[in-house]
Each structure stands twice: as C-alpha cells, then as structure tokens.
Design an enzyme around this catalytic site. Structure first.
Site, PDB file in Angstrom:
ATOM      1  N   LYS A  55       0.576  -1.078   0.139  1.00  0.00           N
ATOM      2  CA  LYS A  55      -0.175  -0.181  -0.171  1.00  0.00           C
ATOM      3  C   LYS A  55       1.056   1.190   0.190  1.00  0.00           C
ATOM      4  CE  LYS A  55      -4.134  -2.013   2.351  1.00  0.00           C
ATOM      5  NZ  LYS A  55      -4.878  -3.338   3.516  1.00  0.00           N
ATOM      6  N   GLN A  99      -4.827  -1.199   9.836  1.00  0.00           N
ATOM      7  CA  GLN A  99      -5.041  -2.915   8.668  1.00  0.00           C
ATOM      8  C   GLN A  99      -5.216  -3.595   9.715  1.00  0.00           C
ATOM      9  OE1 GLN A  99      -2.986  -3.519   5.344  1.00  0.00           O
ATOM     10  NE2 GLN A  99      -3.703  -5.369   6.276  1.00  0.00           N
ATOM     11  N   ASP A 122     -10.884   2.940   4.101  1.00  0.00           N
ATOM     12  CA  ASP A 122     -10.902   1.708   3.440  1.00  0.00           C
ATOM     13  C   ASP A 122     -12.868   1.647   3.926  1.00  0.00           C
ATOM     14  OD1 ASP A 122      -9.500  -0.191   3.392  1.00  0.00           O
ATOM     15  OD2 ASP A 122      -8.745  -0.329   5.655  1.00  0.00           O
TER      16      ASP A 122
END
Ligand code: NDP
Length: 286
Positions: A55, A99, A122
C-alpha cells in the site's frame, strides 16, 4: 490448457493507478496538497506487513504521501484510539487506514467506528456503510469495487444477470452484494454463507460467481455454470504457495472469464484504496 479468458488484475490496476497518478498531479498543480495516507499496523502479522508495504509503495508511485505507524502487538485499545484521535485532528492527513486483523485485546469495531468518516478510505465506518446501502456512497469499499471493475472489463452490462457471492463478511461479501444490486448495475444477487443449503445448486445458476470464503480451492469446476464469469477474492497461504478460493485448473475449463490468484483481485484492492485517498483529499481540501 485454459479455455477461459484470464482477467488480468495487474494490468487493469496499473491502468487505474496511472489515471490516479495523472489526477493527483492535476490536483497538486491546482493548488492542492499531495494526498497523505497514514497506515497503522499493530503487531507483526507477516501477511499484514506485506499488504502494508504494498500500500505504501503504491501511494508513492502515484505521487501521494504515505506514513506508516507501527505499534507493538501489546498495544492497548486506548493507545490505538489515541493515535486515531490525533490523526483525526491533523489537517495534514487525509486518509487513515488501520490494517486488520488487530490483536485480540482490541475491539476491531470500536477502532473502525473511531476513524473519522471523511478519512475512512477503507469505507468501513458505519456512516460510509450506510451511505453505500442508500446508494449514495462517499467511498467505495476497496475489494468489492475492484471486483466490479474486473467484471466490467469482460461484461459491462450486468442488468438482470444472476450474481452469486459466496461469503457475507463486512469487508467483502456484504458490500459486494450491495454494489451488484445498485441501480444502474442491476444484477440479481444471491449471497451464500456457511449455513447455505445446496450451495452447488445455487452456484451453478450464477452468471457471475464471486468467491470470498477464505478456503483454498473451495469452488471447483463442477460448481460453475458453463460460460460464467468467476472472480476469486480468496488469498490462502498453503504449503504450495498462494492460492485462491477457486480451483483454477477445473474452473478455467468451464468459466468464460476468470481471475488468477495472485494477480487478480489483490492489486485492484490497492488501486481503489488510492482512489479513495484522492477522493478524501478532494473532500477535505475543497
Ligand atoms: P471471512 O472469514 O470474514 O468470511 C468468509 C465468509 O465465507 C463467511 O461469510 C463464511 O460464512 C463464508 N464461508 C465459510 N465457509 C463456507 C462454506 N463452507 N460455504 C459457504 N460459505 C462459507 O473472510 P473475508 O471475507 O474477510 O475474506 C475472504 C477471503 O478473501 C480470504 O481468503 C481473504 O484473505 C481474502 N481477501 C482478499 C482480499 C483481496 O484484496 N484480494 C481482501 C480481503 C479479503 P459465515 O458468515 O456463515 O461464517
């Protein structure tokens, strides 16, 4: 020999990233500050470390800034929430990503709820999920959005087609179903899970089959309707290396198009994270 068309997530994600890179440079040229994504990694999970590194690299490749905050596996929920509160108040941060999975002592939902919705790249915050349910999304959930782009590369018109999703997680299965039933997409959707009866009977009706189960090679060719589009979300680490939720060898003999693992959905997830980070920067910088 493979009879199905291979849906190349690497190529399609590279195109999307190149478009995002152009948009980032235009955004900066117009006076915006380069979008800044902060990723928080708690603990030492090896797969998470790989995802986070990918990422960060992807951010830098499109001209965005990325910062990694590494916290020990013993981090408390209060400590993690403190970090998020600080990033929430920081106008120099447009995207915040924690995460997953998190260590056991931390309540995942409490953490996702604490991320400010405008920085929730997200798209896991309840406000963003709600907007998606209502058909007016702020951010699209990264993995399901990637699956939609892969499907569109081989079949732009899903109206009236039967899409079957195996899996009902908050991250993949459920939002996948929501994207497929959106007005304008108009698929007819069935969502299956571990309590579904006669799974094969259902999957054999699918014009589009999306597998998001987390079990290696779970779906086999005899469960697929001839000519179906098959999207394999699974990433499973086995003794023989990475594999998906779909048994590629048998499925690719029956499907008309299929994603590989790796090189299918995975790269699309990252490209859509970048897209959301740019959207977040636009929303916050006017
Ligand atoms: P979850 O474990 O959260 O969900 C799995 C789903 O599969 C559940 O809904 C479960 O049903 C269902 N399931 C389990 N066993 C069966 C069965 N025998 N028959 C039918 N359904 C079953 O996983 P995720 O959704 O988070 O992830 C799924 C896979 O996708 C994983 O391999 C993960 O690594 C991968 N992934 C890949 C991403 C990418 O970028 N490519 C991103 C995110 C995930 P129930 O709800 O009843 O338990």
């Amino acid at each position: 020999m493979t009879s199905a068309t291979l849906i190349d997530g690497k190529r399609i994600s590279a195109e999307l990233k190149s478009q995002i890179a152009t948009e980032v440079s235009e955004f900066v040229a117009a006076g915006g500050v380069a979008p800044h994504l902060v990723v928080i990694l708690v603990g030492e999970d090896p797969a998470s470390q790989v995802y986070v590194r990918n990422k960060q690299k992807a951010c830098e490749a499109v001209g965005m800034k990325s910062t990694l905050i590494r916290l020990s596996a013993e981090t408390t929920q209060a400590e993690l929430l403190d970090h998020i509160a600080r990033l929430k108040a920081d106008a120099g941060v447009q995207g915040i990503l924690v995460q997953l999975p998190l260590p056991r002592q931390i309540d995942e939902q409490a953490v996702l709820d604490a991320i400010p919705p405008h920085k929730d790249v997200d798209a896991f915050h309840p406000e963003n999920v709600g907007l998606l349910v209502q058909g007016r999304p702020r951010f699209l959930p990264c993995t399901p959005a990637g699956c939609m782009q892969l499907i569109a590369s081989v079949e732009p018109n899903l109206a009236g087609k039967h899409a079957v999703v195996i899996g009902r997680s908050e991250i993949v299965g459920k939002p996948m179903g929501l994207l497929l039933i959106q007005k304008g997409v108009d698929a007819t959707v069935t969502i299956c899970h571990s309590r579904t009866r006669n799974l094969t009977e259902i999957t054999r009706q699918a014009d589009v089959l999306i597998a998001a189960i987390g079990r290696p090679n779970f779906v086999t060719g005899n469960q697929i309707k001839p000519g179906a589009i098959v999207i394999d979300v699974g990433i499973n680490r086995t003794e023989d290396g990475l594999c998906g939720d779909v048994e590629f060898a048998s499925a690719s003999q029956v499907a008309s198009a299929i994603t590989p693992v790796p090189g299918g959905v995975g790269p699309m997830t990252i490209a859509n994270l970048l897209k959301n980070t740019l959207t977040a920067a636009r929303l916050q910088q006017g």
